[in-house]
Design an enzyme around this catalytic site. Structure first.
Site, mmCIF file in Angstrom:
data_model
loop_
_atom_site.group_PDB
_atom_site.id
_atom_site.type_symbol
_atom_site.label_atom_id
_atom_site.label_comp_id
_atom_site.label_asym_id
_atom_site.label_seq_id
_atom_site.Cartn_x
_atom_site.Cartn_y
_atom_site.Cartn_z
ATOM 1 N N ASP A 136 38.905 39.526 35.932
ATOM 2 C CA ASP A 136 38.088 40.558 35.043
ATOM 3 C C ASP A 136 36.723 39.696 34.741
ATOM 4 O O ASP A 136 36.799 38.588 34.910
ATOM 5 C CB ASP A 136 39.165 40.609 33.729
ATOM 6 C CG ASP A 136 38.502 41.213 32.821
ATOM 7 O OD1 ASP A 136 37.548 42.426 32.917
ATOM 8 O OD2 ASP A 136 38.544 40.874 31.480
ATOM 9 N N ASP A 178 43.837 45.029 31.040
ATOM 10 C CA ASP A 178 44.323 44.399 32.346
ATOM 11 C C ASP A 178 45.485 44.306 32.382
ATOM 12 O O ASP A 178 45.966 43.639 33.613
ATOM 13 C CB ASP A 178 43.719 42.789 32.386
ATOM 14 C CG ASP A 178 41.959 42.978 32.114
ATOM 15 O OD1 ASP A 178 41.273 43.740 32.892
ATOM 16 O OD2 ASP A 178 41.495 42.247 31.136
#
EC number: 7.2.2.19
Lengths: 1039, 335
Positions: A391, A736
């Site tokens: 990420d 996520d």
């Protein structure tokens, strides 16, 4: 201007429109995946409930309609009874924790996993054998009952041990997830009350203010300068402003909804709770995450593979010899006992416990380096990782806006964006900088929260939005006490930022007592600011703003914007003292002062900069053969800029678009082969078939995915897994968490990470430092290598334990080693040495080799098994037999006399068995000699296991290259082996149940030459491997 | 092992890990960041890759097959295919490979293992030879384990319980046969011919070299008098007065038993039968015996008898060993 720079998403200071505009295009699609998943979940009948929430319409309703819908009143709120009813009906406003496997199931799993089944079978066979014996002869000995009990005990103890280890590592997490109960300010019965957020129900009217976590999904009813941080939901690091207007069809894009667990950064708002608990958007993502099955970890697969091999060998040899025994006219009962012996000899009882300890040792070591491992097996997974999907926000970047570039005097200067800003090297001597710094300092509403004198500047808490915070800290670092400067330049008037003006303006007295003029400072969207200027400051001198300087401005603006940075323009004007005397009263409503013909001073650009350790870590990952992919919810430009600055896209590689731009040809004409890098948006990804995604993942070595939804992150991870890659996913946000769960190893950020992410992850980086991943990879690879050594070490002696049984059955020798004695090796002398191998240093730079292929580079491969079993194992067996024969021969039974002696030897009633010298032995004297034989065989194996331990230190290098004494724990292991053996022989030699006797000292040395032989043989093996890499020898002898 | 099939670049690297890294290079080709490999090489690697995967599958299938046996197969077609792949793994006529190795590879393995195991055999032969050099053929190195001698009785037929019915010869006939057989070696004629008559009451010490043959003392069957089987060929079993011979491993008195006669009357093992010089030199050594003639034993019930040796150096109270210096048996004579 705005049309000219459609790609620059980040020029927005804190307005409202642009965000809406830029998001309109793909916003709908961005979350489509999420909805799809929800529909999928519908098919899972358990998740039926979720489906109802698919159409969140509340943001479209008027307040009146809302009141009706939820039976509430926005002034008086719900009544307490209503609230209690709703609470009882809908349950508390909290996420249902992921379903935990009941402890008893976990425990039972340990009891039947691995080799336990084999040992249970052994134990049960023992009891059956006794049952039959007892049926035939009531006075039969209880030996097999004891053996059965011992086996059962071994299983239970190792099971308890494994369970305890597992529980210990889970507990670390339990303490972690405990949070301070959140409070919410709610209006009920016309009164403001503070209640635990858990007790909120739909229809409640709640008030939130800057700094609060939003306690549920709320529809905003009134706001004052409210901004929220949705980064954990969408990955955007910029604050989003909230208002009560319905601005977008998509509930996730509209401004009048606040989401559960996001943070209100500033301002205040009142809202009506529309969803609670698992029905919130976050709750739905969390259940999406829990719906994702967790794959078996690579090491679990390896261990399973290994268990299958060993169990296969054990069972097939056992059955083979059972048949041989039966056909040799042994009693079936005896044959069963042989079968048990063979199973026990073949099963490395202590190994799985050793592996657990080894993993937990590494986990501890990693915890010291701020990698908290939740799932022990994940320790190794990182080592076999071949793709890291990272990420961006908060993982690769610091998740805070920081001044990155300045433009003044027609020049771009680079500011230090490292975590402490300590090293600002740009030229500060110019007069322009003096003016610019003054504007930065004065035209800023952000302030440090008081009482933080001892806190380093970069860590101080600031009241204000992200950009202003960045500017405040930037100026504080360079100029010193900003508040003092502001005090000296008293502010007399101010126009705060608003989205129509897109600028912020303030008027100050100057700190020069002789200068009675007022200074007007302004900052804002660069194109707007430039419009208001007629001059530009260069080298401290005002110059008219002509076309060439405007061109220079545009070039700089485009360049900075192209870096994905948020650019601000700064200008000022000294108001002439004659027109604006000291007593002049400024009125910001009527604007009784000029706001044009200002002097443009410079540009400043800000970015959420990468963490300083990241580029180095990415390089290390690269050299370790790990592909790093960025997957972010943020805009492609920003994503690409960050990817470039951290090396995910290396300096000399280009995307198809870059090539097209450079060659000035349409994108379609560029050969895809030429591009190494690719930036793919969620929009593009949505239209891709799985095959196309596979192609993308294999064709490009450097990939950035931008504007991705949680569902798409999942798709990307699955795509990588289809390539047989072991995928690590790093992330911090709720968005996520499904991907974290799906990944082979999910890595969450400990500080910035949301609880959902931490819950879904296998590993938590306590310091949020991406570089810790590199440490983790290194440790993981080392542990894999060392586990190989441990297993090779442990498997070797199995042959030495097995051969006695085979010889006993075939040649009828008195049993050379007893089952109980074998257990003492497996669970006694061998335990500490095999753990000691976990402390072995790497033989070469493990970070310079490629990650192992999870299907080809097995933990236990054919060379390992063959070399351990058929080479060293056999040598060991021979050595131990020499000790055994020596003991028997010196007591009177020469080897020739032993052959086929078994039947007479074991008859209880024969008490005058003649040996080679004519001596006659009673049954008990023989038994004692047999135990002496066990002890001798045991000592023989133990001595040779010392050599085995030493040779297992390396697989390729010579022991002398590795250093015999570098790993001190090995020597602790050797000492433990010897001490345990001494205790067993001399300390417990008189306890007849253990079948040990006091062995004459000289027998301890009989196996020493064999031990030396093993060492020499292995050195020769390694020498040939080093001399002839790639040869037949290397391929067959390197494990 | 299978890896050797793979074509690979000539191993030109003298030392170190480069080769190994290279190896992994091939394996992990697809994931690598730097794709500087030549296209040609890539293609070759791909072929190898496929081959390996096949083998992997085959192996797995074989495993699965083993596991599934007995559980029933899903369809016969799938089974057939499986069998075929297994068969191909066992013998692949196209590549002339068995178990994924060529004949050449197999022979190399056989040769290497032959030499390896031959050397191991040589090593163990050497070890055993050294062992035999260190031990004497005449006497064991350590004897203290058997120093406290065990005691056994004759007749002995698997059990220490004597159950017989006087009136049924079938129940005791095997005792008589056993005793007769046992006493063949004690026949007076044989003893007189082979062994010497030595002075009683003292050790029959024979000095001289270890390897000299030693004389054995006579123990004539007739010493056993009524229990010699010479006068009473049934050794008293026919009258319910059984003879039991007591034998000390090379090197007594209860109420239920109202009368025992001992032959020889001294009821002792004479010193002259000791020491024992070992099987190799002390040929034709016959262990001395003591016969117990149970002339009056309570009938129709089990009578436990314990005989203990008494004397210097004799241990008869080892808890675990019921035969060191003593022997326990039961008599159950039915009439």
């Amino acid at each position: 201007m705005a049309q000219k720079t459609p790609e620059i998403y980040s020029v927005e200071l804190s307005g409202t429109e642009d965000v809406g505009k830029t998001d309109t295009g793909d916003g709908k699609e961005k979350y489509r995946g999420l909805k799809d998943k929800r529909l999928e979940l519908k098919k899972n009948h358990q998740k039926e409930e979720l489906k109802k929430e698919v159409d969140l319409e509340d943001h479209k309703l008027s307040i009146k309609e809302l009141e009706r819908k939820y039976g509430t009143n926005i002034v008086t709120g719900l009544s307490s009874t209503q609230a209690a009813e709703l609470l009882a009906r809908n349950g508390p406003n909290a996420l249902t924790p992921p379903k935990e496997t009941p402890e008893i199931v976990k425990f039972l799993k340990q009891m039947v996993g691995g080799f336990s089944i084999l040992l249970w079978i052994g134990a049960i066979l023992c009891w059956i054998a006794y049952g039959i014996q007892y049926f035939n002869d009531k006075s039969s000995s209880l030996d097999s009952v004891y053996l059965g009990c011992v086996l059962a005990l071994v299983v239970i103890l190792t099971g308890i041990f494994a369970y305890y280890q597992e529980a210990k590592s889970t507990n670390i997490m339990a303490s972690f997830s405990k949070m301070i109960p959140q409070q919410a300010l709610v209006i009920r019965d016309s009164e403001k009350k503070t209640v635990p957020a858990e007790q909120l129900v739909v229809g409640d009217i709640v008030e939130i203010k800057g700094g609060d976590k939003i306690p549920a999904d709320i529809r905003l009813l009134s706001t004052q300068g409210c901004k929220v941080d949705n980064s954990s939901l969408t990955g955007e690091s910029e604050p989003q402003s909230r208002s009560c207007e319905f601005t977008h069809d998509n509930p996730l894009e509209t401004k009048n909804i606040g989401f559960y667990s996001t943070t209100c950064l500033e301002g205040t708002a009142t809202g009506m709770v529309i969803n609670t608990g698992d029905r919130t958007i976050i709750g739905q993502i969390a259940s999406l995450a829990s719906g994702v099955g967790h794959e078996k970890t690579p090491i679990a697969i390896e261990i399973e593979h290994f268990v299958h091999i060993v169990a296969g060998v054990a069972v097939s040899i056992g059955i083979l010899f059972f048949i041989i025994a039966v056909s040799m006219k042994y009693y079936v009962l005896d044959s069963i006992i042989f079968l048990i012996g063979i199973i026990v000899a073949n099963v490395p009882e202590g190994l799985l416990a050793t592996v657990t300890v080894t993993l937990s040792l590494t986990a501890k070591r990693m915890a010291k380096k701020n990698c908290l491992v939740k799932n022990l097996e994940a320790v190794e997974t990182l080592g076999s990782t071949s793709i890291i999907c990272s990420d961006k926000t908060g993982t690769l970047t610091q998740n805070r806006m920081t001044v990155a570039h300045l433009w003044f005097d027609n020049q771009i200067f680079v500011a230090d964006t490292s975590e402490d800003h300590s090293n600002q090297v740009f030229d500060q001597s110019s007069g322009t900088w003096a003016s610019l710094s003054k504007i930065i300092t004065l035209c800023n509403r952000a302030e440090f929260r008081p009482g933080q004198e001892s806190v380093p500047i970069m860590k101080k808490v600031v009241v204000g939005d992200a950009s202003e915070t960045a500017l405040l800290k930037f100026s504080e670092v360079i100029l010193g006490d900003v508040m003092e400067i502001r005090k000296r330049n008293r502010k007399v008037a101010e126009i705060p930022f608003n989205s129509t003006n897109k600028f912020q303006l303030s008027i100050h007295e100057t700190d020069d007592p002789s200068d009675k003029r007022f200074l007007m400072v302004m900052k804002g969207a660069p194109e707007r600011v430039l419009e208001k200027c007629s001059t530009i400051m260069v080298n401290g001198q005002e110059q008219p703003l002509d076309d060439s300087t405007a061109e220079a401005f545009h070039t700089a603006y485009m360049e900075l914007g192209g870096l994905g940075e948020r650019v601000l323009g700064f200008c000022h004007l000294y108001l002439p003292a004659d027109k604006f005397p000291e007593t002049y009263s400024f009125d910001v409503d009527t604007v009784n002062f000029p706001t044009s013909n200002l002097c443009f001073v410079g540009l400043l650009s800000m970015i959420d900069p990468p963490r300083s350790t990241v580029p180095d870590a990415v390089t290390k990952c690269r050299s370790a053969g790990i592909k790093v992919i960025m997957v972010t919810g943020d805009h492609p430009i920003t994503a690409k800029a960050i990817a470039k600055s951290v090396g995910i896209i290396s300096a000399n590689s280009e995307t198809v678009e870059d090539i097209a731009k450079r060659l000035n040809i349409p994108v379609e004409q560029v050969s895809k082969r030429d591009a190494k890098a690719a930036v793919v948006t969620g929009m593009e990804l949505k239209d891709m078939s799985p095959e196309q995604l596979d192609e993308l993942l294999t064709d490009y070595s450097e990939i950035v995915f931008a504007r991705t939804s949680p569902q798409q992150k999942l798709i990307i991870v699955e795509g990588c897994q289809r390539q047989d890659a072991v995928v690590a996913v790093t992330g911090d946000g709720v968005n996520d968490s499904p991907a974290l769960k799906k990944a082979d190893i999910g890595i969450a950020m400990g500080i910035a990470g949301s609880d959902a992410a931490k819950n879904a992850a296998d590993m938590v980086l306590l310091d949020d430092n991406f570089a810790s991943i590199v440490t983790g990879v290194e440790e993981g690879r080392l542990i894999f290598d060392n586990l190989k050594k441990t297993i090779a070490y442990t498997l070797t002696k199995n042959i030495a334990e097995l051969c006695p049984f085979l010889i006993y059955i075939i040649a009828g020798l008195p049993l050379p080693i007893g089952t109980i004695t074998i257990l003492f090796i497996d669970l006694g002398t061998d335990i500490i040495p095999s753990i000691a191998l976990a402390y072995e240093k790497a033989e070469s730079d493990i970070m310079n080799r490629k990650p192992r292929h999870k299907k080809k580079d097995r933990l236990v491969n054919a060379p390992l098994a063959i070399y351990s079993y058929l080479h060293i194992g056999l040598m060991q067996a021979l050595g131990a037999f020499v000790v055994y024969f020596t003991v028997y021969a010196q007591e009177g039974f020469r080897p020739s006399a032993l052959i086929n002696l078994r039947v007479e030897w074991e008859k209880d009633s024969v008490n005058d068995l003649e040996d080679s010298y004519g001596q006659e032995w009673t049954q008990y004297q023989r038994k004692y000699l047999e135990w002496t034989g066990y002890t001798a065989f045991f000592v023989g194996i133990m001595i040779q296991q010392i050599a085995d331990l030493i040779i297992r230190k390396t697989r390729r290098n010579s022991i002398f290259q590795q250093g015999l004494f570098r790993n001190k724990v090995i020597w602790v292991g050797i000492a433990s082996q010897i001490i345990i053996a001494l205790i067993l022989s001399y300390g417990l030699g008189s306890v007849s149940a253990l079948n040990f006797t006091m062995l004459r000292p000289q027998y301890w040395f009989v196996a020493v030459p064999h031990a030396i032989l093993i060492w020499v043989y292995d050195e020769v093996r390694k020498l040939f491997i080093r001399l002839y890499p790639g040869s037949w020898w290397d391929k067959n002898m390197y494990y | 092992m299978r890896r050797q099939l793979r074509s690979r670049r000539a191993p030109a690297f003298p030392y170190g890990y480069r080769y190994r890294l290279d190896d992994q290079d091939e394996v992990n080709q697809n994931y690598l960041a730097d794709e500087e490999e030549e296209a040609e090489e890539e293609a070759r690697v791909m072929v190898v890759h496929d081959l390996e995967e096949e083998e992997e599958e085959e192996e797995k299938e074989e495993e699965e097959k083993e596991e599934e046996e007995g559980q029933g197969q899903p369809t016969s077609n799938a089974l057939w295919q499986k069998l075929q792949t297994v068969n191909e793994y066992l013998w692949d006529p196209e590549k002339r490979m068995s178990l994924a190795r060529t004949g050449q590879s197999w022979s190399l393995i056989l040769v290497i293992y032959f030499f390896f195991y031959a050397s191991l055999a040589a090593v163990i032969t050497l070890c055993m030879y050294t062992l035999f050099l260190t031990i004497s053929p005449y006497m064991p190195t350590f004897t203290e384990r058997v120093k406290p001698p065990g005691v056994m009785i004759r007749p002995f037929a698997h059990s220490l319980n004597f159950n017989f019915n006087v009136s049924e010869p079938d129940t005791w006939q095997h005792y008589v046969i056993s005793l007769n057989g046992f006493l063949q070696g004690y026949n007076d004629s044989l003893q007189e011919e082979m062994n010497v008559d030595c002075p009683p009451g003292q050790y029959f010490i024979q000095d001289g070299n270890e390897d000299e043959d030693k004389k054995a003392c006579q123990f004539k069957r007739s010493f056993l008098k009524n229990c010699s089987g010479l006068e009473d060929p049934t050794f008293g079993y026919s009258t319910g007065q059984p003879c039991i011979l007591l034998k000390m491993n090379r090197r007594g008195d209860e109420n239920d038993i109202r009368s025992i006669n001992y032959y020889p009357e001294s009821a002792s093992f004479d010193l002259r039968y000791y020491p024992y010089y070992g099987k190799l030199t002390h040929v034709n050594y016959t262990s001395p015996l003591v016969a117990m003639h149970f002339t009056d034993v309570v009938k129709n019930q089990a009578v436990p008898v314990q005989c203990q040796l008494k004397g210097k150096g004799i241990i008869n109270d080892v808890i675990n060993d019921r035969f060191v210096g003593r022997v326990i048996f039961t008599l159950n004579i039915e009439t």
